[in-house]
Design an enzyme around this catalytic site. Structure first.
Site, PDB file in Angstrom:
ATOM      1  N   LYS A  83       0.802  -1.226   0.000  1.00  0.00           N
ATOM      2  CA  LYS A  83       0.000   0.000   0.000  1.00  0.00           C
ATOM      3  C   LYS A  83       0.836   1.278   0.000  1.00  0.00           C
ATOM      4  CE  LYS A  83      -4.191  -1.548   2.356  1.00  0.00           C
ATOM      5  NZ  LYS A  83      -5.030  -1.176   3.488  1.00  0.00           N
ATOM      6  N   ASP A 119     -10.082   3.455   2.064  1.00  0.00           N
ATOM      7  CA  ASP A 119     -10.232   3.002   3.454  1.00  0.00           C
ATOM      8  C   ASP A 119     -10.984   4.012   4.324  1.00  0.00           C
ATOM      9  OD1 ASP A 119      -9.077   0.506   3.222  1.00  0.00           O
ATOM     10  OD2 ASP A 119      -7.083   1.156   3.863  1.00  0.00           O
TER      11      ASP A 119
HETATM   12  P1  NDP Z   1       0.455  -1.100   9.264  1.00  0.00           P
HETATM   13  O1  NDP Z   1       1.521  -2.119   9.266  1.00  0.00           O
HETATM   14  O2  NDP Z   1       0.574   0.107   8.385  1.00  0.00           O
HETATM   15  O3  NDP Z   1       0.248  -0.553  10.769  1.00  0.00           O
HETATM   16  C1  NDP Z   1       0.138  -1.427  11.850  1.00  0.00           C
HETATM   17  C2  NDP Z   1      -0.155  -0.634  13.130  1.00  0.00           C
HETATM   18  O4  NDP Z   1      -0.417  -1.573  14.164  1.00  0.00           O
HETATM   19  C3  NDP Z   1       1.006   0.214  13.610  1.00  0.00           C
HETATM   20  O5  NDP Z   1       0.490   1.360  14.241  1.00  0.00           O
HETATM   21  C4  NDP Z   1       1.698  -0.705  14.617  1.00  0.00           C
HETATM   22  O6  NDP Z   1       2.378   0.002  15.657  1.00  0.00           O
HETATM   23  C5  NDP Z   1       0.518  -1.414  15.212  1.00  0.00           C
HETATM   24  N1  NDP Z   1       0.860  -2.737  15.733  1.00  0.00           N
HETATM   25  C6  NDP Z   1       1.255  -3.805  15.005  1.00  0.00           C
HETATM   26  N2  NDP Z   1       1.464  -4.868  15.833  1.00  0.00           N
HETATM   27  C7  NDP Z   1       1.200  -4.429  17.088  1.00  0.00           C
HETATM   28  C8  NDP Z   1       1.230  -5.042  18.361  1.00  0.00           C
HETATM   29  N3  NDP Z   1       1.573  -6.327  18.503  1.00  0.00           N
HETATM   30  N4  NDP Z   1       0.923  -4.302  19.446  1.00  0.00           N
HETATM   31  C9  NDP Z   1       0.556  -3.010  19.319  1.00  0.00           C
HETATM   32  N5  NDP Z   1       0.509  -2.372  18.118  1.00  0.00           N
HETATM   33  C10 NDP Z   1       0.820  -3.075  17.034  1.00  0.00           C
HETATM   34  O7  NDP Z   1      -0.887  -1.897   8.926  1.00  0.00           O
HETATM   35  P2  NDP Z   1      -2.277  -1.303   8.369  1.00  0.00           P
HETATM   36  O8  NDP Z   1      -2.563  -0.035   9.055  1.00  0.00           O
HETATM   37  O9  NDP Z   1      -2.268  -1.322   6.888  1.00  0.00           O
HETATM   38  O10 NDP Z   1      -3.310  -2.431   8.819  1.00  0.00           O
HETATM   39  C11 NDP Z   1      -3.606  -2.655  10.190  1.00  0.00           C
HETATM   40  C12 NDP Z   1      -4.799  -3.593  10.280  1.00  0.00           C
HETATM   41  O11 NDP Z   1      -5.979  -2.924   9.850  1.00  0.00           O
HETATM   42  C13 NDP Z   1      -4.708  -4.812   9.358  1.00  0.00           C
HETATM   43  O12 NDP Z   1      -4.055  -5.861  10.020  1.00  0.00           O
HETATM   44  C14 NDP Z   1      -6.141  -5.153   9.068  1.00  0.00           C
HETATM   45  O13 NDP Z   1      -6.585  -6.108   9.997  1.00  0.00           O
HETATM   46  C15 NDP Z   1      -6.872  -3.855   9.310  1.00  0.00           C
HETATM   47  N6  NDP Z   1      -7.457  -3.323   8.068  1.00  0.00           N
HETATM   48  C16 NDP Z   1      -8.761  -3.622   7.815  1.00  0.00           C
HETATM   49  C17 NDP Z   1      -9.383  -3.140   6.699  1.00  0.00           C
HETATM   50  C18 NDP Z   1     -10.823  -3.467   6.474  1.00  0.00           C
HETATM   51  O14 NDP Z   1     -11.336  -3.179   5.384  1.00  0.00           O
HETATM   52  N7  NDP Z   1     -11.514  -4.030   7.437  1.00  0.00           N
HETATM   53  C19 NDP Z   1      -8.685  -2.285   5.714  1.00  0.00           C
HETATM   54  C20 NDP Z   1      -7.290  -2.024   6.071  1.00  0.00           C
HETATM   55  C21 NDP Z   1      -6.729  -2.551   7.213  1.00  0.00           C
HETATM   56  P3  NDP Z   1       3.899   0.535  15.510  1.00  0.00           P
HETATM   57  O15 NDP Z   1       3.785   1.866  14.845  1.00  0.00           O
HETATM   58  O16 NDP Z   1       4.373   0.607  16.892  1.00  0.00           O
HETATM   59  O17 NDP Z   1       4.619  -0.482  14.665  1.00  0.00           O
END
Ligand code: NDP
Length: 301
Positions: A83, A119
């Site tokens: 993305k 989104d």
């Molecule tokens: P990114 O990788 O861009 O961001 C992930 C975020 O989650 C970051 O803020 C990260 O924090 C945090 N994170 C990851 N692992 C952990 C953890 N173990 N504990 C705490 N924080 C954590 O992913 P996206 O934003 O693209 O996607 C995130 C989720 O959103 C996807 O997994 C999906 O499930 C959902 N999604 C759903 C959609 C839908 O249509 N329903 C559409 C798009 C996404 P840090 O900055 O500290 O790394």
């Protein structure tokens, strides 16, 4: 049509009937429900083409997009890990996608790649469908500061939410997202006892304090994707007045956050509605016509 096409399949591409002219690129991509939703829409609209899954790695994105251009694709959806990196490969980027810094929908227009992000708007429509409320005047807490969280926070700000709180594991990313959104929160509104725009560390005491000052809590992290995950916020911190939206979705089980919300007596929904609406918006981007939302919804169920 195969369940999943790989990059190697593109090199010896066999035409199918109806032709494949749409698809999702990702790694992993097996879990994607987009083919289910989009093929139902194509069928409902009697459009003679198919939507397929493509397992495409980070180094394969550029040639895979070139393949899509050469084979008259109408559009592509992108999921992890493409993305953000796709942004640089677009010929032009929709003004809604630029500030998010990520593209999830590509329209191929006369051989040009046009990037969109559905989104944020998909999220707003999901909140309206699940809770019968608009983001306007809502107090919103977003967990996460990645691509999905950025789209959700920006949409909430644009729709004039009353408050926006961002909590992230890496606090600096929450802080910098809040700083980017500051322009939406200046103005004549009377300030209450809590700031309208606030980045907080992901800590129990900070989260606990916020719960009585927000209406909507959104999980925009992947916590809950794996069946063994605990809820990103424990039930003991949640309150019955809250609406809780988990962008994580599962068809066959409650996500841990939805379960915790119900334990706390709060209303909750998972990300299937966001998936549905961002998919409907992608369809509208590709075909310039209203998406057959009922057929798409039925396909998810
Ligand atoms: P990114 O990788 O861009 O961001 C992930 C975020 O989650 C970051 O803020 C990260 O924090 C945090 N994170 C990851 N692992 C952990 C953890 N173990 N504990 C705490 N924080 C954590 O992913 P996206 O934003 O693209 O996607 C995130 C989720 O959103 C996807 O997994 C999906 O499930 C959902 N999604 C759903 C959609 C839908 O249509 N329903 C559409 C798009 C996404 P840090 O900055 O500290 O790394």
């Amino acid at each position: 049509m195969k369940e999943i096409y790989t990059f190697a399949d593109l090199k010896s591409w066999r035409k199918s009937k109806p032709p494949i002219r749409l698809g999702v690129f990702g790694l992993p991509v097996a879990h994607s429900l987009s083919p289910q939703i989009q093929n139902a829409a194509l069928k409902a609209c009697k459009i003679d083409m198919q939507y397929a899954r493509f397992e495409i790695g980070p180094n394969e994105l550029r040639p895979a997009l070139q393949f899509a251009i050469e084979h008259d694709f109408v559009g592509i959806n992108l999921t992890l890990p493409h993305k953000v990196s796709a942004l640089a490969l677009m010929d032009d980027v929709d003004p809604n996608a630029k500030p998010v810094g990520a593209v999830n929908t590509i329209k191929i227009d006369n051989g040009k790649l046009r990037g969109f992000n559905t989104d944020g708007k998909g999220f707003a429509r999901a909140i309206r469908e699940d809770f019968a409320v608009d983001l306007r005047d809502m107090r919103v807490l977003v967990l996460g500061a990645g691509g999905a969280a950025r789209a959700i926070a920006l949409q909430s700000a644009k729709e004039h939410c009353e408050r926006l709180v961002i909590a992230n594991r890496t606090y600096e990313k929450a802080k910098s997202l809040a700083d980017e959104l500051r322009e939406f929160f200046v103005g004549p509104k009377v300030l209450g006892p809590v700031p309208r725009l606030h980045a907080i560390p992901w800590e129990e005491s900070a989260l606990r304090f916020q719960m009585s000052h927000v209406d909507l809590v959104v999980n925009a992290t992947p916590i809950g994707l794996s069946a063994g995950d605990a809820s990103p916020i424990p039930a003991r911190l949640l309150e019955p007045h809250l609406m809780i939206y988990d962008t994580v979705y599962a068809q066959d089980r409650q996500t841990p956050l939805v379960k915790a919300a119900h334990e706390a007596g709060a209303r909750a929904a998972n990300g299937l509605t966001m998936l549905l609406h961002q998919g409907a918006l992608a369809f509208e981007t590709w075909f310039g016509r209203e998406a057959p939302i009922d057929a798409m919804r039925a396909a998810i169920r």
